[in-house]
Design an enzyme around this catalytic site. Structure first.
Site, PDB file in Angstrom:
ATOM      1  N   LYS A 104       0.834  -1.208   0.000  1.00 48.74           N
ATOM      2  CA  LYS A 104       0.000   0.000   0.000  1.00 48.74           C
ATOM      3  C   LYS A 104       0.863   1.250   0.000  1.00 48.74           C
ATOM      4  CE  LYS A 104      -2.898  -0.821   3.660  1.00 48.74           C
ATOM      5  NZ  LYS A 104      -4.087  -0.535   4.480  1.00 48.74           N
ATOM      6  N   GLY A 139      -8.002   6.763  -1.839  1.00 47.68           N
ATOM      7  CA  GLY A 139      -8.839   6.456  -3.000  1.00 47.68           C
ATOM      8  C   GLY A 139      -8.562   5.094  -3.616  1.00 47.68           C
ATOM      9  N   GLU A 172       1.625  -5.195   4.464  1.00 47.55           N
ATOM     10  CA  GLU A 172       0.846  -5.815   5.537  1.00 47.55           C
ATOM     11  C   GLU A 172       0.447  -7.213   5.126  1.00 47.55           C
ATOM     12  OE1 GLU A 172      -1.859  -2.155   7.185  1.00 47.55           O
ATOM     13  OE2 GLU A 172      -2.797  -3.569   5.811  1.00 47.55           O
ATOM     14  N   TYR A 222      -2.252  -9.665   4.126  1.00 47.78           N
ATOM     15  CA  TYR A 222      -3.557  -9.462   3.492  1.00 47.78           C
ATOM     16  C   TYR A 222      -4.614 -10.199   4.311  1.00 47.78           C
ATOM     17  CZ  TYR A 222      -7.320  -9.590   0.114  1.00 47.78           C
ATOM     18  OH  TYR A 222      -8.537  -9.455  -0.493  1.00 47.78           O
ATOM     19  N   ILE A 223      -5.609  -9.468   4.754  1.00 47.40           N
ATOM     20  CA  ILE A 223      -6.685 -10.079   5.537  1.00 47.40           C
ATOM     21  C   ILE A 223      -7.797 -10.480   4.571  1.00 47.40           C
ATOM     22  CG2 ILE A 223      -8.274  -9.791   7.483  1.00 47.40           C
ATOM     23  CD1 ILE A 223      -5.391  -9.403   8.338  1.00 47.40           C
ATOM     24  N   GLU A 249     -11.099   3.843  10.006  1.00 42.66           N
ATOM     25  CA  GLU A 249     -11.435   2.680   9.175  1.00 42.66           C
ATOM     26  C   GLU A 249     -10.846   1.387   9.755  1.00 42.66           C
ATOM     27  OE1 GLU A 249     -12.085   4.730   4.827  1.00 42.66           O
ATOM     28  OE2 GLU A 249     -10.203   3.638   5.105  1.00 42.66           O
ATOM     29  N   ASN A 280      -9.123   8.726   7.995  1.00 43.61           N
ATOM     30  CA  ASN A 280      -9.264   9.807   7.020  1.00 43.61           C
ATOM     31  C   ASN A 280      -9.586  11.081   7.786  1.00 43.61           C
ATOM     32  OD1 ASN A 280     -10.752   7.593   4.603  1.00 43.61           O
ATOM     33  ND2 ASN A 280      -8.678   8.367   4.651  1.00 43.61           N
ATOM     34  N   ARG A 293     -10.765  13.937   7.219  1.00 44.86           N
ATOM     35  CA  ARG A 293     -11.542  14.811   6.329  1.00 44.86           C
ATOM     36  C   ARG A 293     -12.975  14.320   6.270  1.00 44.86           C
ATOM     37  NH1 ARG A 293     -12.349  11.403   1.936  1.00 44.86           N
ATOM     38  NH2 ARG A 293     -10.727   9.850   1.661  1.00 44.86           N
TER      39      ARG A 293
HETATM   40  P1  ADP Z   1      -7.039   4.022   0.987  1.00 46.96           P
HETATM   41  O1  ADP Z   1      -6.273   5.088   1.677  1.00 46.96           O
HETATM   42  O2  ADP Z   1      -6.734   3.907  -0.444  1.00 46.96           O
HETATM   43  O3  ADP Z   1      -8.498   4.119   1.316  1.00 46.96           O
HETATM   44  P2  ADP Z   1      -6.992   1.743   2.849  1.00 46.96           P
HETATM   45  O4  ADP Z   1      -5.853   1.364   3.699  1.00 46.96           O
HETATM   46  O5  ADP Z   1      -8.160   2.355   3.515  1.00 46.96           O
HETATM   47  O6  ADP Z   1      -6.483   2.665   1.654  1.00 46.96           O
HETATM   48  O7  ADP Z   1      -7.470   0.439   2.074  1.00 46.96           O
HETATM   49  C1  ADP Z   1      -8.440   0.476   1.069  1.00 46.96           C
HETATM   50  C2  ADP Z   1      -9.069  -0.900   0.936  1.00 46.96           C
HETATM   51  O8  ADP Z   1      -8.065  -1.873   0.588  1.00 46.96           O
HETATM   52  C3  ADP Z   1      -9.698  -1.445   2.201  1.00 46.96           C
HETATM   53  O9  ADP Z   1     -11.021  -0.981   2.390  1.00 46.96           O
HETATM   54  C4  ADP Z   1      -9.654  -2.936   1.957  1.00 46.96           C
HETATM   55  O10 ADP Z   1     -10.667  -3.372   1.096  1.00 46.96           O
HETATM   56  C5  ADP Z   1      -8.319  -3.099   1.252  1.00 46.96           C
HETATM   57  N1  ADP Z   1      -7.253  -3.371   2.226  1.00 46.96           N
HETATM   58  C6  ADP Z   1      -6.390  -2.499   2.760  1.00 46.96           C
HETATM   59  N2  ADP Z   1      -5.529  -3.122   3.599  1.00 46.96           N
HETATM   60  C7  ADP Z   1      -5.854  -4.426   3.596  1.00 46.96           C
HETATM   61  C8  ADP Z   1      -5.355  -5.609   4.235  1.00 46.96           C
HETATM   62  N3  ADP Z   1      -4.292  -5.571   5.056  1.00 46.96           N
HETATM   63  N4  ADP Z   1      -5.947  -6.783   3.970  1.00 46.96           N
HETATM   64  C9  ADP Z   1      -7.000  -6.868   3.144  1.00 46.96           C
HETATM   65  N5  ADP Z   1      -7.510  -5.815   2.503  1.00 46.96           N
HETATM   66  C10 ADP Z   1      -6.961  -4.600   2.718  1.00 46.96           C
HETATM   67  P1  ADP Z   2     -13.749   8.093   0.832  1.00 48.67           P
HETATM   68  O1  ADP Z   2     -12.496   7.723   1.580  1.00 48.67           O
HETATM   69  O2  ADP Z   2     -14.319   9.396   1.224  1.00 48.67           O
HETATM   70  O3  ADP Z   2     -14.721   6.989   0.833  1.00 48.67           O
HETATM   71  P2  ADP Z   2     -12.361   7.851  -1.735  1.00 48.67           P
HETATM   72  O4  ADP Z   2     -11.292   7.019  -1.126  1.00 48.67           O
HETATM   73  O5  ADP Z   2     -13.155   7.289  -2.846  1.00 48.67           O
HETATM   74  O6  ADP Z   2     -13.409   8.356  -0.673  1.00 48.67           O
HETATM   75  O7  ADP Z   2     -11.742   9.238  -2.175  1.00 48.67           O
HETATM   76  C1  ADP Z   2     -12.512  10.283  -2.667  1.00 48.67           C
HETATM   77  C2  ADP Z   2     -11.686  11.147  -3.573  1.00 48.67           C
HETATM   78  O8  ADP Z   2     -10.589  11.683  -2.866  1.00 48.67           O
HETATM   79  C3  ADP Z   2     -11.094  10.397  -4.759  1.00 48.67           C
HETATM   80  O9  ADP Z   2     -11.032  11.277  -5.856  1.00 48.67           O
HETATM   81  C4  ADP Z   2      -9.719  10.048  -4.283  1.00 48.67           C
HETATM   82  O10 ADP Z   2      -8.810   9.831  -5.341  1.00 48.67           O
HETATM   83  C5  ADP Z   2      -9.362  11.267  -3.481  1.00 48.67           C
HETATM   84  N1  ADP Z   2      -8.433  10.961  -2.398  1.00 48.67           N
HETATM   85  C6  ADP Z   2      -8.676  10.183  -1.328  1.00 48.67           C
HETATM   86  N2  ADP Z   2      -7.608  10.124  -0.506  1.00 48.67           N
HETATM   87  C7  ADP Z   2      -6.640  10.875  -1.086  1.00 48.67           C
HETATM   88  C8  ADP Z   2      -5.274  11.214  -0.739  1.00 48.67           C
HETATM   89  N3  ADP Z   2      -4.696  10.748   0.365  1.00 48.67           N
HETATM   90  N4  ADP Z   2      -4.597  12.016  -1.588  1.00 48.67           N
HETATM   91  C9  ADP Z   2      -5.179  12.476  -2.698  1.00 48.67           C
HETATM   92  N5  ADP Z   2      -6.435  12.215  -3.069  1.00 48.67           N
HETATM   93  C10 ADP Z   2      -7.166  11.426  -2.291  1.00 48.67           C
HETATM   94 MG    MG Z   3      -9.356   4.021   3.207  1.00 49.51          MG
END
Ligand code: ADP
Ligand code: ADP
Ligand code: MG
Length: 450
Positions: free
Chosen positions: A161, A167, A203, A205-206, A278, A293, A295
């Site tokens: 990640k 996003g 990490e 993977y769960i 989250e 997040n 925001r």
């Molecule tokens: P983002 O900042 O892009 O939202 P997250 O860390 O919230 O990244 O992860 C986005 C999604 O990716 C999670 O909602 C989940 O579906 C998947 N994910 C992230 N980390 C893991 C993990 N360690 N194992 C399984 N799925 C994961």
């Molecule tokens: P949420 O976390 O609110 O469910 P998303 O992960 O789908 O929403 O993100 C919403 C928008 O914000 C998308 O356009 C995504 O690319 C952008 N975004 C989310 N996190 C970041 C970040 N850390 N940096 C830049 N853009 C982000």
């Molecule tokens: Mg997330």
């Protein structure tokens, strides 16, 4: 110590800019919206009191052009900047620039954004609060060799990640050693393209987990409350597609743990404003913090539907220095709500293809229990410069069955022409018995629909 904003600049586009402008209007606050040359006719430019072009269609020339945005903010003497969702909404440098320009950044303090924007730091903080985190994650690496050394400890499958990602971008699951090098290179590239910084977090993977998150509200006087949870397991490419409030497959005992941990975490870091913690939750009732997040989130709408609380107004009031007018006992959950993200994309042989062009028909649904958030109208152009979200439809009901049926009839009513969308796919998911029974995890879409 509290003040009243007279004028706010909304540093975003699309549905999130419209959402913020609407809250401001109801609060008697003037708004300045910004737009790029390709967004001239979008609703957020028309709803604001004043609208100013800040650059070309490319985000870095317009919505990520801090210099131009701050020049507009200064010229119009705004009290505060609301960053919306995406773009500058989790950007500590921009928050700092606002602070230095004597303009309130509507969000938590820049140092806290910085702390939590890095998923590895955020996990350290969560661990300090006694919140379960996913094991063997405490490394952030930039080359495959650093990475190789530690890999055996984690074992497969694992997930890569972007440490500063969002996003769903810059995320890759690796199932075995053969895929490792290639996945790593792809992931680093996507991370650099999307976020500039190339560090990855590794990490375990769960598998078979649900994504459950907790909405929090925190004022500047140490009052922290939660507004319940949302289930967001229906995702494509690790980005949410359908969200529900609240998750109806977890026990109350687990739910309360998630809430308590989220509130404790906010207290611990001195968080202020609105935020989301989250988690991944497994069948066996284990749960793990994944990120916070700092925001407003896309799916805040469904929490508003089941609590009746305007999250954006509260965010602005907190920023003005007002103490929270709500206590935890005041928060009640009514019925069920669900949101679908209508995206400008279609599916071809299992691949997601973005679409763009001009909208020729844009008829949105309505009626009891239906909410639409969008900035598009008929004849607007849709480009590939920005997120593919065309509109969000949120439906409430007394229970999941009613909310889902309402969503299905809303999607049937919705007509968009000129741009291909994911409408059929959304309807197929909503009609799936596993979806109705709550019998799905974050892998549901990829396993059954991709
Ligand atoms: P983002 O900042 O892009 O939202 P997250 O860390 O919230 O990244 O992860 C986005 C999604 O990716 C999670 O909602 C989940 O579906 C998947 N994910 C992230 N980390 C893991 C993990 N360690 N194992 C399984 N799925 C994961
Ligand atoms: P949420 O976390 O609110 O469910 P998303 O992960 O789908 O929403 O993100 C919403 C928008 O914000 C998308 O356009 C995504 O690319 C952008 N975004 C989310 N996190 C970041 C970040 N850390 N940096 C830049 N853009 C982000
Ligand atoms: Mg997330």
């Amino acid at each position: 110590m509290s003040k009243k904003y007279k004028r706010i600049l909304v540093a975003n586009r699309g549905d999130s800019a419209v959402r913020v402008i609407r809250a401001c209007k109801e609060m008697g606050i003037e708004t300045i919206s910004i737009y790029s040359t390709s967004d001239r006719d979008l609703l957020h430019t028309r709803l604001a009191d004043i609208s100013v072009c800040v650059g070309n269609a490319k985000s870095k020339d317009s919505y990520l052009n801090a210099y131009n945005i701050l020049a507009v903010a200064t010229k119009y003497n705004v009290d505060a900047i609301h960053p919306g969702i995406g773009f500058f909404s989790e950007n500590p440098e921009f928050a700092r620039l606002c602070e230095q320009s004597n303009i309130d950044y509507i969000g938590t303090d820049s140092s806290i954004i910085e702390l939590m924007a890095n998923k590895m730091n955020a996990k350290k903080v969560a661990r300090e609060c006694g919140i379960p985190i996913i094991d063997e994650c405490n490394m952030e690496v930039s080359t495959i060799d650093e990475y190789y050394e530690n890999i055996q400890k984690i074992g497969f499958p694992l997930i890569l990640k972007a440490a500063n990602g969002g996003g769903g971008k810059g995320i890759r699951v690796v199932y075995n050693e053969d895929e490792l090098r290639h996945s790593f290179e792809l992931c680093i590239k996507e991370t650099e393209r999307s976020f500039g910084k190339g560090n990855l977090l590794i990490e375990k993977y769960i598998a078979s987990a649900k994504h459950v998150e907790v909405q929090v509200l925190a004022d500047k006087y140490g009052n922290v409350i939660h507004l319940g949870d949302r289930e967001c397991s229906i995702q494509r490419n690790n980005q949410k597609l359908i969200e529900e409030a609240r998750c109806n497959t977890i026990s109350n005992e687990l739910r309360n743990k998630l809430y308590q941990d989220a509130v404790n975490l906010c207290r611990y870091i001195g968080y202020t404003g609105v935020g989301t913690v989250e988690y991944l939750v497994t069948d066996s009732g284990s749960y793990y913090f994944i990120e916070m997040n700092t925001r407003l989130q896309v799916e805040h709408t469904i929490t508003e539907l089941i609590t009746g609380i305007d999250i954006v107004k509260n965010q602005i009031m907190i920023s003005q220095g007002e103490p929270l007018q709500l206590q935890q006992e005041d928060i009640h959950f009514r019925g069920y709500a669900i949101q679908c993200r209508i995206l400008a994309e279609y599916y071809n042989n299992g691949n997601i293809v973005p679409d763009y062009g001009k909208i020729f028909i844009f008829n949105m649904p309505g009626g009891f229990g239906v909410r639409v958030d969008t900035s598009y109208e008929v004849f607007n152009p849709v480009t590939t410069y920005y997120d593919s979200l065309l509109c969000k439809i949120s439906c409430s009901g007394q229970n999941k069955v009613e909310a889902v049926n309402r969503m299905l009839r809303s999607l049937e009513e919705m007509q968009i022409d000129g741009i291909k969308t994911n409408k059929d796919l959304l309807m197929n998911i909503l009609r799936d018995s596993r979806f109705l029974n709550g019998n799905y995890t974050t892998e549901f879409f990829e396993k059954n629909f991709a």
